[in-house]
Design a protein around this motif. Structure first.
Motif, PDB file in Angstrom:
ATOM      1  N   UNK A 276       0.844  -1.196   0.000  1.00 57.09           N
ATOM      2  CA  UNK A 276       0.000   0.000   0.000  1.00 57.09           C
ATOM      3  C   UNK A 276       0.875   1.240   0.000  1.00 57.09           C
ATOM      4  N   UNK A 277       0.620   2.159  -0.932  1.00 53.04           N
ATOM      5  CA  UNK A 277       1.296   3.457  -0.943  1.00 53.04           C
ATOM      6  C   UNK A 277       0.514   4.415  -0.062  1.00 53.04           C
ATOM      7  N   UNK A 278       1.216   5.080   0.858  1.00 53.41           N
ATOM      8  CA  UNK A 278       0.545   5.975   1.804  1.00 53.41           C
ATOM      9  C   UNK A 278       1.319   7.275   1.954  1.00 53.41           C
ATOM     10  N   UNK A 279       0.605   8.364   1.799  1.00 52.12           N
ATOM     11  CA  UNK A 279       1.145   9.689   2.131  1.00 52.12           C
ATOM     12  C   UNK A 279       0.438  10.139   3.403  1.00 52.12           C
ATOM     13  N   UNK A 280       1.224  10.457   4.419  1.00 50.81           N
ATOM     14  CA  UNK A 280       0.613  10.772   5.698  1.00 50.81           C
ATOM     15  C   UNK A 280       1.345  11.914   6.395  1.00 50.81           C
ATOM     16  N   UNK A 281       0.595  12.650   7.210  1.00 55.98           N
ATOM     17  CA  UNK A 281       1.165  13.712   8.035  1.00 55.98           C
ATOM     18  C   UNK A 281       1.729  13.098   9.307  1.00 55.98           C
ATOM     19  N   UNK A 282       2.790  13.715   9.844  1.00 52.55           N
ATOM     20  CA  UNK A 282       3.423  13.172  11.031  1.00 52.55           C
ATOM     21  C   UNK A 282       4.236  14.263  11.721  1.00 52.55           C
ATOM     22  N   UNK A 283       4.233  14.248  13.029  1.00 52.71           N
ATOM     23  CA  UNK A 283       5.135  15.076  13.823  1.00 52.71           C
ATOM     24  C   UNK A 283       6.217  14.162  14.355  1.00 52.71           C
ATOM     25  N   UNK A 284       7.431  14.384  13.904  1.00 51.62           N
ATOM     26  CA  UNK A 284       8.534  13.460  14.146  1.00 51.62           C
ATOM     27  C   UNK A 284       9.729  14.259  14.674  1.00 51.62           C
ATOM     28  N   UNK A 285      10.001  14.158  15.965  1.00 49.57           N
ATOM     29  CA  UNK A 285      11.113  14.903  16.566  1.00 49.57           C
ATOM     30  C   UNK A 285      11.982  13.949  17.381  1.00 49.57           C
ATOM     31  N   UNK A 286      13.273  14.240  17.408  1.00 47.19           N
ATOM     32  CA  UNK A 286      14.217  13.491  18.224  1.00 47.19           C
ATOM     33  C   UNK A 286      14.687  14.394  19.353  1.00 47.19           C
ATOM     34  N   UNK A 297      14.425  17.258  13.679  1.00 49.10           N
ATOM     35  CA  UNK A 297      13.005  17.365  13.342  1.00 49.10           C
ATOM     36  C   UNK A 297      12.786  16.782  11.956  1.00 49.10           C
ATOM     37  N   UNK A 298      11.872  15.851  11.854  1.00 48.41           N
ATOM     38  CA  UNK A 298      11.592  15.223  10.566  1.00 48.41           C
ATOM     39  C   UNK A 298      10.649  16.063   9.723  1.00 48.41           C
ATOM     40  N   UNK A 299      10.472  15.640   8.479  1.00 45.11           N
ATOM     41  CA  UNK A 299       9.547  16.329   7.580  1.00 45.11           C
ATOM     42  C   UNK A 299       8.111  16.174   8.082  1.00 45.11           C
ATOM     43  N   UNK A 300       7.249  17.164   7.820  1.00 43.54           N
ATOM     44  CA  UNK A 300       5.867  17.078   8.309  1.00 43.54           C
ATOM     45  C   UNK A 300       5.018  16.060   7.564  1.00 43.54           C
ATOM     46  N   UNK A 301       5.485  15.600   6.390  1.00 43.12           N
ATOM     47  CA  UNK A 301       4.767  14.573   5.636  1.00 43.12           C
ATOM     48  C   UNK A 301       5.732  13.485   5.206  1.00 43.12           C
ATOM     49  N   UNK A 302       5.209  12.290   5.038  1.00 40.07           N
ATOM     50  CA  UNK A 302       6.001  11.159   4.584  1.00 40.07           C
ATOM     51  C   UNK A 302       5.256  10.442   3.471  1.00 40.07           C
ATOM     52  N   UNK A 303       6.019   9.890   2.527  1.00 43.04           N
ATOM     53  CA  UNK A 303       5.455   9.091   1.441  1.00 43.04           C
ATOM     54  C   UNK A 303       6.168   7.751   1.443  1.00 43.04           C
ATOM     55  N   UNK A 304       5.443   6.698   1.762  1.00 47.19           N
ATOM     56  CA  UNK A 304       6.040   5.377   1.896  1.00 47.19           C
ATOM     57  C   UNK A 304       5.118   4.302   1.334  1.00 47.19           C
TER      58      UNK A 304
END
Length: 325
Positions: A276-286, A297-304
């Motif tokens: 499944x291809x999914x584009x999703x919003x995410x808050x990703x911080x270390x 700080x990661x990107x606000x969106x991911x495509x996987x």
């Protein structure tokens, strides 16, 4: 004195270069699978997933316990098999090396060429070496006799899509197709079939997306083992331990699926797969655990592209992640 000074200068230079490279290196996404493709997709592990509107392309899988051309189920479900030592190891290599070297230098298993029985000893050595090599060749041929077919593909997963909205992925076809890794001639082909994916499956994929991200953000290894194959859970555990050794924690929140498409769905024997291809919003911080300060700080969106696997009639679990492009 000059030599010691030169060594100190070289060491300082190497340390400085390493520091510069560490600073200049691109920061990988800290979310699970953000560092590159990992996992297994059965016989399609090294094939590019079918293109979709959400993800026209996908980066290849870089870490996998599936060997090219292998179709013996999903190694991610039984990960220990790939860690078995290969036949012979150093023991058989030592025996062969000792016999050949002894023959060349006048020694060997039976004391070399000196003595009354030297010629008989040499013949026995050669015969023993030939027998061992023949046995090893037959053993390796049996080990490599694994088939490698591919499956079929279809597309569609658009939020709350219904079966009437399904679309075929460009270039997809029903039935077996070519797979990377040559299939040994004469090897039996496994059963490859069609898998119907409906709204209930789409909902399961979206729930899995949220659950995996939440478990990873909590560092909950037990939950990850329940949500993913042993192979994927192992990769996640490695990443979490790496963060722990650096004194940081990856905090993930606000995961929301924005768009999705079913790239492929197929079966191999009793195992069923869906990518499944999914584009999703995410808050990703270390965050640094000592100072509680954000260090990445990661990107606000991911495509996987996430691949799920299950035994027929069972529950979907995560089997692979690839970066979309």
């Amino acid at each position: 004195m000059f030599i010691s000074s030169t060594r100190r200068t070289r060491a300082a230079t190497i340390f400085a270069l390493a520091a510069v490279l560490a600073v200049a290196a691109p920061v990988a996404e800290a979310r699970p699978g953000g560092g590159g493709g990992m996992g297994s997709r059965g016989s399609k592990t090294y094939n590019a997933p079918s293109s979709t509107a959400t993800a026209p392309g996908a980066a290849p899988i870089q870490r996998s316990q599936t060997q090219p051309g292998s179709t013996m189920g999903n190694p991610g479900m039984t990960s220990a098999a790939t860690q078995r030592p290969r036949f012979g190891g150093g023991f058989m290599a030592g025996l062969l090396g000792a016999g050949l070297l002894g023959a060349l230098l006048g020694g060997g298993f039976f004391g070399g060429l000196g003595g009354i029985a030297s010629m008989i000893g040499l013949l026995l050595q050669v015969g023993l070496i030939v027998m061992v090599v023949a046995f090893a060749v037959r053993w390796f041929r049996r080990r490599q006799g694994n088939p490698a077919p591919a499956g079929m593909s279809r597309s569609a997963l658009q939020g709350d899509s219904t079966p009437g909205n399904y679309r075929s992925a460009p270039g997809s076809a029903t039935g077996p197709g070519p797979a990377m890794g040559a299939t040994p001639r004469g090897a039996p082909q496994p059963t490859v079939g069609k898998v119907d994916i409906g709204p209930g499956d789409f909902q399961s994929f979206e729930i899995a997306l949220n659950d995996v991200q939440a478990a990873y953000g909590r560092g909950d290894v037990a939950a990850l083992r329940n949500l993913a194959t042993p192979e994927m859970a192992g990769y996640f555990t490695e990443e979490l331990r790496g963060n722990e050794s650096r004194g940081v924690v990856n905090r993930i929140s606000n995961v929301k699926l924005l768009q999705g498409d079913l790239s492929e769905a197929w079966s191999e024997g009793r195992m069923e797969y869906a990518t499944v291809a999914m584009r999703y919003a995410i808050t990703d911080v270390t965050v640094d655990l000592r100072t509680n300060q954000t260090v990445e700080t990661g990107e606000p969106e991911a495509l996987e592209l996430w691949t799920f696997v299950r035994e027929r009639g069972g529950r979907w679990i995560l089997s692979a992640i690839q970066q979309g492009r």
